[in-house]
Design a protein around this motif. Structure first.
Motif, PDB file in Angstrom:
ATOM      1  N   THR A 130       3.148   0.922   3.518  1.00 51.67           N
ATOM      2  CA  THR A 130       4.294   1.189   3.444  1.00 51.67           C
ATOM      3  C   THR A 130       4.257   2.091   2.712  1.00 51.67           C
ATOM      4  O   THR A 130       5.864   3.038   2.822  1.00 51.67           O
ATOM      5  N   ARG A 131       4.018   2.078   1.397  1.00 45.10           N
ATOM      6  CA  ARG A 131       4.407   3.169   0.150  1.00 45.10           C
ATOM      7  C   ARG A 131       4.297   4.249  -0.051  1.00 45.10           C
ATOM      8  O   ARG A 131       5.091   5.760  -0.341  1.00 45.10           O
ATOM      9  N   MET A 132       3.468   4.618   0.740  1.00 47.45           N
ATOM     10  CA  MET A 132       3.031   6.431   1.551  1.00 47.45           C
ATOM     11  C   MET A 132       3.255   6.264   2.688  1.00 47.45           C
ATOM     12  O   MET A 132       2.850   7.278   2.619  1.00 47.45           O
ATOM     13  N   ALA A 165      -9.239  -2.889  12.829  1.00 45.25           N
ATOM     14  CA  ALA A 165      -9.450  -1.306  13.636  1.00 45.25           C
ATOM     15  C   ALA A 165     -11.190  -1.095  14.243  1.00 45.25           C
ATOM     16  O   ALA A 165     -11.716  -0.153  14.214  1.00 45.25           O
ATOM     17  N   ASP A 166     -11.713  -2.335  12.563  1.00 42.51           N
ATOM     18  CA  ASP A 166     -13.718  -2.090  13.011  1.00 42.51           C
ATOM     19  C   ASP A 166     -13.671  -2.166  14.641  1.00 42.51           C
ATOM     20  O   ASP A 166     -14.481  -0.892  14.566  1.00 42.51           O
ATOM     21  N   GLU A 167     -13.489  -2.604  15.292  1.00 42.16           N
ATOM     22  CA  GLU A 167     -13.653  -2.851  17.007  1.00 42.16           C
ATOM     23  C   GLU A 167     -13.058  -1.323  17.958  1.00 42.16           C
ATOM     24  O   GLU A 167     -13.752  -0.825  18.427  1.00 42.16           O
ATOM     25  N   CYS A 183       4.310 -11.026   0.932  1.00 37.85           N
ATOM     26  CA  CYS A 183       2.667 -10.613   0.758  1.00 37.85           C
ATOM     27  C   CYS A 183       2.695 -10.312   2.976  1.00 37.85           C
ATOM     28  O   CYS A 183       2.743 -11.270   3.166  1.00 37.85           O
ATOM     29  N   THR A 184       1.987  -9.477   3.128  1.00 38.17           N
ATOM     30  CA  THR A 184       1.886  -9.035   4.218  1.00 38.17           C
ATOM     31  C   THR A 184       0.637  -9.412   4.908  1.00 38.17           C
ATOM     32  O   THR A 184      -0.053  -9.465   5.688  1.00 38.17           O
ATOM     33  N   VAL A 185      -0.513 -10.142   3.364  1.00 36.46           N
ATOM     34  CA  VAL A 185      -1.806 -10.234   3.837  1.00 36.46           C
ATOM     35  C   VAL A 185      -2.136 -11.466   4.883  1.00 36.46           C
ATOM     36  O   VAL A 185      -2.847 -10.795   5.531  1.00 36.46           O
TER      37      VAL A 185
HETATM   38  C1  B12 Z   1      -7.450  -2.709  -2.668  1.00 36.64           C
HETATM   39  C2  B12 Z   1      -6.121  -3.440  -2.630  1.00 36.64           C
HETATM   40  C3  B12 Z   1      -5.157  -2.015  -3.837  1.00 36.64           C
HETATM   41  C4  B12 Z   1      -5.512  -1.530  -4.817  1.00 36.64           C
HETATM   42  C5  B12 Z   1      -5.560   0.178  -4.527  1.00 36.64           C
HETATM   43  C6  B12 Z   1      -5.649   0.972  -2.915  1.00 36.64           C
HETATM   44  C7  B12 Z   1      -7.773   1.075  -3.363  1.00 36.64           C
HETATM   45  N1  B12 Z   1      -7.402   2.348  -3.082  1.00 36.64           N
HETATM   46  O1  B12 Z   1      -8.346   0.842  -2.115  1.00 36.64           O
HETATM   47  C8  B12 Z   1      -5.042  -0.998  -5.463  1.00 36.64           C
HETATM   48  C9  B12 Z   1      -5.397  -2.545  -6.486  1.00 36.64           C
HETATM   49  C10 B12 Z   1      -4.551  -0.154  -7.148  1.00 36.64           C
HETATM   50  C11 B12 Z   1      -3.132  -1.832  -4.919  1.00 36.64           C
HETATM   51  C12 B12 Z   1      -1.969  -1.511  -5.633  1.00 36.64           C
HETATM   52  C13 B12 Z   1      -1.256  -1.428  -4.704  1.00 36.64           C
HETATM   53  N2  B12 Z   1      -0.908  -2.182  -3.053  1.00 36.64           N
HETATM   54 CO1  B12 Z   1      -2.469  -3.141  -2.923  1.00 36.64          CO
HETATM   55  N3  B12 Z   1      -3.881  -3.773  -2.334  1.00 36.64           N
HETATM   56  C14 B12 Z   1      -5.416  -3.778  -1.863  1.00 36.64           C
HETATM   57  C15 B12 Z   1      -5.806  -4.849  -0.634  1.00 36.64           C
HETATM   58  C16 B12 Z   1      -6.528  -5.747  -1.929  1.00 36.64           C
HETATM   59  C17 B12 Z   1      -7.521  -4.608  -0.230  1.00 36.64           C
HETATM   60  C18 B12 Z   1      -6.991  -2.895   1.111  1.00 36.64           C
HETATM   61  C19 B12 Z   1      -8.468  -2.911   1.407  1.00 36.64           C
HETATM   62  O2  B12 Z   1      -9.038  -2.525   1.235  1.00 36.64           O
HETATM   63  N4  B12 Z   1      -8.486  -4.155   2.587  1.00 36.64           N
HETATM   64  C20 B12 Z   1      -9.798  -3.340   3.626  1.00 36.64           C
HETATM   65  C21 B12 Z   1      -9.487  -2.978   4.176  1.00 36.64           C
HETATM   66  C22 B12 Z   1     -11.097  -2.676   5.025  1.00 36.64           C
HETATM   67  O3  B12 Z   1      -8.199  -2.787   5.084  1.00 36.64           O
HETATM   68  P1  B12 Z   1      -7.404  -2.240   5.344  1.00 36.64           P
HETATM   69  O4  B12 Z   1      -7.087  -0.874   4.201  1.00 36.64           O
HETATM   70  O5  B12 Z   1      -5.960  -2.680   5.697  1.00 36.64           O
HETATM   71  O6  B12 Z   1      -7.657  -1.061   7.068  1.00 36.64           O
HETATM   72  C23 B12 Z   1      -8.116  -1.236   7.462  1.00 36.64           C
HETATM   73  C24 B12 Z   1      -7.277  -1.577   8.623  1.00 36.64           C
HETATM   74  O7  B12 Z   1      -6.049  -2.042   8.616  1.00 36.64           O
HETATM   75  C25 B12 Z   1      -7.566   0.207   9.264  1.00 36.64           C
HETATM   76  N5  B12 Z   1      -7.060   1.012   9.125  1.00 36.64           N
HETATM   77  C26 B12 Z   1      -6.595   1.146   7.722  1.00 36.64           C
HETATM   78  N6  B12 Z   1      -6.374   2.587   8.049  1.00 36.64           N
HETATM   79  C27 B12 Z   1      -6.324   3.308   8.621  1.00 36.64           C
HETATM   80  C28 B12 Z   1      -6.396   4.436   8.881  1.00 36.64           C
HETATM   81  C29 B12 Z   1      -6.641   4.917  10.655  1.00 36.64           C
HETATM   82  C30 B12 Z   1      -6.502   6.004  10.903  1.00 36.64           C
HETATM   83  C31 B12 Z   1      -7.409   3.831  11.281  1.00 36.64           C
HETATM   84  C32 B12 Z   1      -7.365   4.082  12.831  1.00 36.64           C
HETATM   85  C33 B12 Z   1      -6.915   2.268  11.045  1.00 36.64           C
HETATM   86  C34 B12 Z   1      -7.141   1.926   9.387  1.00 36.64           C
HETATM   87  O8  B12 Z   1      -8.778  -0.331   9.843  1.00 36.64           O
HETATM   88  C35 B12 Z   1      -9.013  -1.286   8.433  1.00 36.64           C
HETATM   89  C36 B12 Z   1     -10.950  -1.995   9.337  1.00 36.64           C
HETATM   90  O9  B12 Z   1     -10.503  -3.069  10.064  1.00 36.64           O
HETATM   91  C37 B12 Z   1      -4.986  -4.568  -0.276  1.00 36.64           C
HETATM   92  C38 B12 Z   1      -5.067  -6.357   0.514  1.00 36.64           C
HETATM   93  C39 B12 Z   1      -5.611  -6.216   1.592  1.00 36.64           C
HETATM   94  N7  B12 Z   1      -6.341  -7.154   2.156  1.00 36.64           N
HETATM   95  O10 B12 Z   1      -6.185  -4.916   2.240  1.00 36.64           O
HETATM   96  C40 B12 Z   1      -3.479  -4.583  -1.002  1.00 36.64           C
HETATM   97  C41 B12 Z   1      -2.641  -4.110  -0.089  1.00 36.64           C
HETATM   98  C42 B12 Z   1      -3.395  -2.817   0.696  1.00 36.64           C
HETATM   99  N8  B12 Z   1      -1.529  -3.039  -1.080  1.00 36.64           N
HETATM  100  C43 B12 Z   1      -0.651  -3.850  -1.241  1.00 36.64           C
HETATM  101  C44 B12 Z   1       0.340  -3.021  -1.922  1.00 36.64           C
HETATM  102  C45 B12 Z   1       2.248  -3.150  -1.796  1.00 36.64           C
HETATM  103  C46 B12 Z   1      -0.194  -2.589  -3.233  1.00 36.64           C
HETATM  104  C47 B12 Z   1       1.278  -1.833  -4.798  1.00 36.64           C
HETATM  105  C48 B12 Z   1       2.129  -1.255  -3.801  1.00 36.64           C
HETATM  106  C49 B12 Z   1       1.308  -2.657  -5.757  1.00 36.64           C
HETATM  107  C50 B12 Z   1       2.483  -2.593  -6.153  1.00 36.64           C
HETATM  108  N9  B12 Z   1       3.657  -3.448  -6.163  1.00 36.64           N
HETATM  109  O11 B12 Z   1       2.255  -2.217  -7.570  1.00 36.64           O
HETATM  110  C51 B12 Z   1       0.294  -0.877  -5.019  1.00 36.64           C
HETATM  111  C52 B12 Z   1       0.579   0.595  -4.679  1.00 36.64           C
HETATM  112  C53 B12 Z   1      -0.621   1.361  -4.751  1.00 36.64           C
HETATM  113  C54 B12 Z   1      -0.297   2.846  -5.239  1.00 36.64           C
HETATM  114  N10 B12 Z   1      -1.182   3.460  -6.194  1.00 36.64           N
HETATM  115  O12 B12 Z   1       0.425   3.408  -4.790  1.00 36.64           O
HETATM  116  C55 B12 Z   1      -0.364  -4.472   0.128  1.00 36.64           C
HETATM  117  C56 B12 Z   1       0.826  -3.295   1.201  1.00 36.64           C
HETATM  118  C57 B12 Z   1       1.684  -3.819   1.923  1.00 36.64           C
HETATM  119  C58 B12 Z   1       2.357  -2.735   2.506  1.00 36.64           C
HETATM  120  N11 B12 Z   1       3.073  -3.546   4.235  1.00 36.64           N
HETATM  121  O13 B12 Z   1       1.803  -1.734   2.302  1.00 36.64           O
HETATM  122  C59 B12 Z   1      -1.391  -5.154   0.753  1.00 36.64           C
HETATM  123  C60 B12 Z   1      -1.777  -5.419   1.746  1.00 36.64           C
HETATM  124  C61 B12 Z   1      -1.333  -6.136   0.200  1.00 36.64           C
HETATM  125  C62 B12 Z   1      -0.341  -7.295   0.822  1.00 36.64           C
HETATM  126  N12 B12 Z   1       0.126  -7.925  -1.006  1.00 36.64           N
HETATM  127  O14 B12 Z   1       0.340  -6.798   0.764  1.00 36.64           O
HETATM  128  N13 B12 Z   1      -3.577  -2.395  -3.695  1.00 36.64           N
END
Ligand code: B12
Ligand code: SF4
Length: 523
Positions: A68-70, A120-122, A210-212
């Motif tokens: 959301t932030r970006m 989106a894995d599948e 949390c959105t998780v």
């Molecule tokens: C690791 C992580 C971080 C890392 C940085 C991110 C990184 N470099 O990986 C750190 C610790 C720095 C971090 C920080 C923050 N995070 Co963070 N983080 C995570 C975490 C735990 C894992 C992300 C991840 O890799 N997930 C695993 C992958 C596989 O999942 P995914 O990214 O969702 O991708 C899947 C789908 O979404 C989709 N998908 C994703 N992108 C795309 C793009 C395309 C084109 C397609 C087709 C599909 C697709 O396909 C993927 C496979 O299924 C998530 C929670 C979570 N479990 O996801 C929170 C999460 C993403 N973070 C969140 C937040 C809020 C933050 C912070 C804003 C917290 C804060 N208050 O400071 C900061 C902001 C960072 C910044 N610099 O601006 C929120 C985001 C909520 C939202 N609606 O935006 C999450 C969801 C956690 C929560 N508590 O709700 N974070």
């Protein structure tokens, strides 16, 4: 077809680690397509530069993922790319929660040709196939089970991410201007990467902000231990081959959510010699377990990220996080520090019981614990969370679409006992107090009985973490930071040097003692 996957930067500071989704989708792309990754955090590019790059490369599909932030930046880049004729698909948590916004169905402009909802894995291979045929649909979503719930990827088997060959140079954490010097010094510090690895998905705790729980579901899925160990071994081999330093961030929301499982994973990592320095998120309630803490340390765990949120139990109850007890935080950190494991302690200001002075109270409490890396954010109503719904129902959202005019550290609603501006000032105060040169010195001093290497790692981590709040992207900013912290640097350097000399002296004494009897035995 060439596919560009792009992750926008947050416009404020640099993330310390690349995003896993890009590598995962790259690994899931059918081999006849080529995938290029650009992470704006590592390689800042203007909208025009990205369009130009896509043109030069002859890209057929652009995938953009954003929190959301970006998302405002993500939409801007998507608009520029679509205006230049490129097809754009967006995915990730934000567009899953607000697909109509991305598709222009809420009265606003359309930003994406297609959105991928949820995991989106599948669906990714289908999206790629449709794009290659020129038949992208608006929406892609996971299949449903008989009860109408999304079918979640089981993570078994897990895709092979070829860490051993991927070009990671854009993600090295070592600032460019010190790389040549550090490379010459040896020890692999010329390159340092933090690599994201997941071992499972999902968290059932359902904290209000949390959105998780909503996104990944409350059913938890794990990879097999073998697949995690195998991935670690490949990374370890790469670090050895390139004489670089690699650390791992286990990005699971709560690595220890199933204690029995995580213990078995950590034991397998130890048995296979697959230890790399690692960081993971674990909630405080699960760190009461001494055996777990032993295994964390033995398997390479260096830092644990703990969502502490608030030192006020009333706030914890308000956000449905009662399972995490502020009264236990000090003991949890002591337990970890005894094993030379430290904590990234995350706090949220702007909860309804916070008032002016919350920063000072929190910082004072933190200073009574073993040193860690405190981070301070603010309570943010992310779309589709119970918090968002509660504030919306109460008519308290000052900026209901805060992400479209993202302003760092400016809350989207007023807490009950402070103004939005006061919350911003409290956050600033907490960062300033926690990362001042004086505080850095005290933090290192407070663990003076620990080995120097731990004190150096605490100090270096503090310098980097400060950058989350105070941008330090330029050479000048880094030099100023080093100058401000010169007392701590010179005292650590002096001690490190004398320890190194003493160990050399000891080594030569030992070798003399070994060679003398050997020589005399020949007489
Ligand atoms: C690791 C992580 C971080 C890392 C940085 C991110 C990184 N470099 O990986 C750190 C610790 C720095 C971090 C920080 C923050 N995070 Co963070 N983080 C995570 C975490 C735990 C894992 C992300 C991840 O890799 N997930 C695993 C992958 C596989 O999942 P995914 O990214 O969702 O991708 C899947 C789908 O979404 C989709 N998908 C994703 N992108 C795309 C793009 C395309 C084109 C397609 C087709 C599909 C697709 O396909 C993927 C496979 O299924 C998530 C929670 C979570 N479990 O996801 C929170 C999460 C993403 N973070 C969140 C937040 C809020 C933050 C912070 C804003 C917290 C804060 N208050 O400071 C900061 C902001 C960072 C910044 N610099 O601006 C929120 C985001 C909520 C939202 N609606 O935006 C999450 C969801 C956690 C929560 N508590 O709700 N974070
Ligand atoms: S424990 Fe962490 S991941 Fe789980 S719901 Fe709470 S904040 Fe989210």
């Amino acid at each position: 077809m060439k596919i560009l996957l792009y992750n926008p930067d947050n416009g404020v500071t640099r993330n310390f680690m690349p995003h896993l989704w890009m590598f995962l989708l790259q690994a899931l792309t059918p081999p006849e397509h080529e995938v290029i990754l650009i992470d704006g955090n590592a390689k800042a590019m203007s909208d025009e530069e990205i369009v130009e790059f896509a043109r030069e490369q002859g890209v057929g599909l652009v995938g953009i993922g954003a929190m959301t932030r970006m998302v405002a930046k993500a939409y801007r880049v998507a608009d520029a790319l679509r205006a230049a004729g490129f097809k754009v698909v967006m995915g990730g948590p934000h567009v899953t929660e607000c697909p109509d916004e991305a598709l222009g169905r809420d009265g606003g402009p359309r930003h994406a040709d297609a959105v991928a909802l949820g995991e989106a894995d599948e669906t990714w291979p289908l999206i790629v196939a449709d794009a290659a045929r020129g038949e992208l649909k608006d929406t892609y979503e996971p299949e449903r089970d008989a009860k109408g719930n999304d079918k979640k990827p089981s993570l078994q088997p897990y895709p092979h991410i070829p860490w051993e060959t991927l070009d990671l140079d854009q993600f090295s954490l070592v600032p460019g201007f010190v790389r040549p010097l550090l490379s010459r010094m040896g020890g692999g510090w010329g390159k340092f990467f933090v690599v994201p690895i997941e071992t499972g998905r999902g968290c059932p705790y359902g904290c209000e902000f949390c959105t998780v729980t909503g996104f990944f579901g409350d059913s938890i899925r794990f990879r097999s231990n073998e697949s995690v160990v195998e991935e670690l071994l490949r990374l370890k081999e790469r670090a050895r081959r390139e004489r670089g330093q690699v650390a791992v961030f286990f990005i699971d929301d709560n690595l220890a959510i199933n204690v029995k499982r995580v213990k078995s994973l950590l034991r397998d990592i130890i048995a296979a010699g697959a230890q790399l320095p690692w960081v993971a998120q674990i909630s405080a309630n699960l760190l009461r377990d001494e055996e777990l803490c032993d295994l964390i340390a033995e398997s390479g765990g260096k830092w644990v990220f703990i969502g502490m949120e608030s030192i006020d139990p009333r706030n914890m109850a308000d956000v449905n996080k009662n399972f995490s007890k502020p009264s236990e935080y000090g003991a949890v950190l002591e337990r970890l520090a005894r094993r030379n494991v430290y904590a990234i302690t995350s706090f949220i200001f702007g909860m309804d019981n916070d008032e002016v002075g919350v920063a000072e109270r929190t910082v004072r409490e933190i200073e009574s614990w073993p040193p860690g890396l405190p981070v301070f954010g603010q309570l943010t109503p992310f779309p589709a969370t119970p918090l968002y719904e509660r504030l919306e129902r109460a008519g308290r959202l000052a900026r209901p679409k805060h992400w479209l005019d993202f302003a760092p550290f400016v809350m989207a609603h007023a807490p009950l006992k402070m103004s939005i501006e006061e919350a911003r000032m409290e956050t600033r105060r907490a960062w300033e107090a926690s990362y001042s040169p004086e505080r850095n010195r005290q933090a290192v001093e407070s663990i003076k009985d620990h080995h120097i290497k731990y004190r150096i790692s605490v100090f270096v981590a503090r310098l980097f973490f400060r950058g989350i709040y105070f941008p330090q992207m330029t050479r000048r900013a880094w030099l100023r930071l080093l100058y401000e912290n010169r007392r701590t640097i010179s005292s650590l350097a002096r001690e490190g040097f004398s320890k190194w000399r003493a160990s050399r002296r000891r080594a030569s004494e030992v070798s003399a003692a070994v060679t003398t009897p050997a020589a005399s035995s020949g007489d």
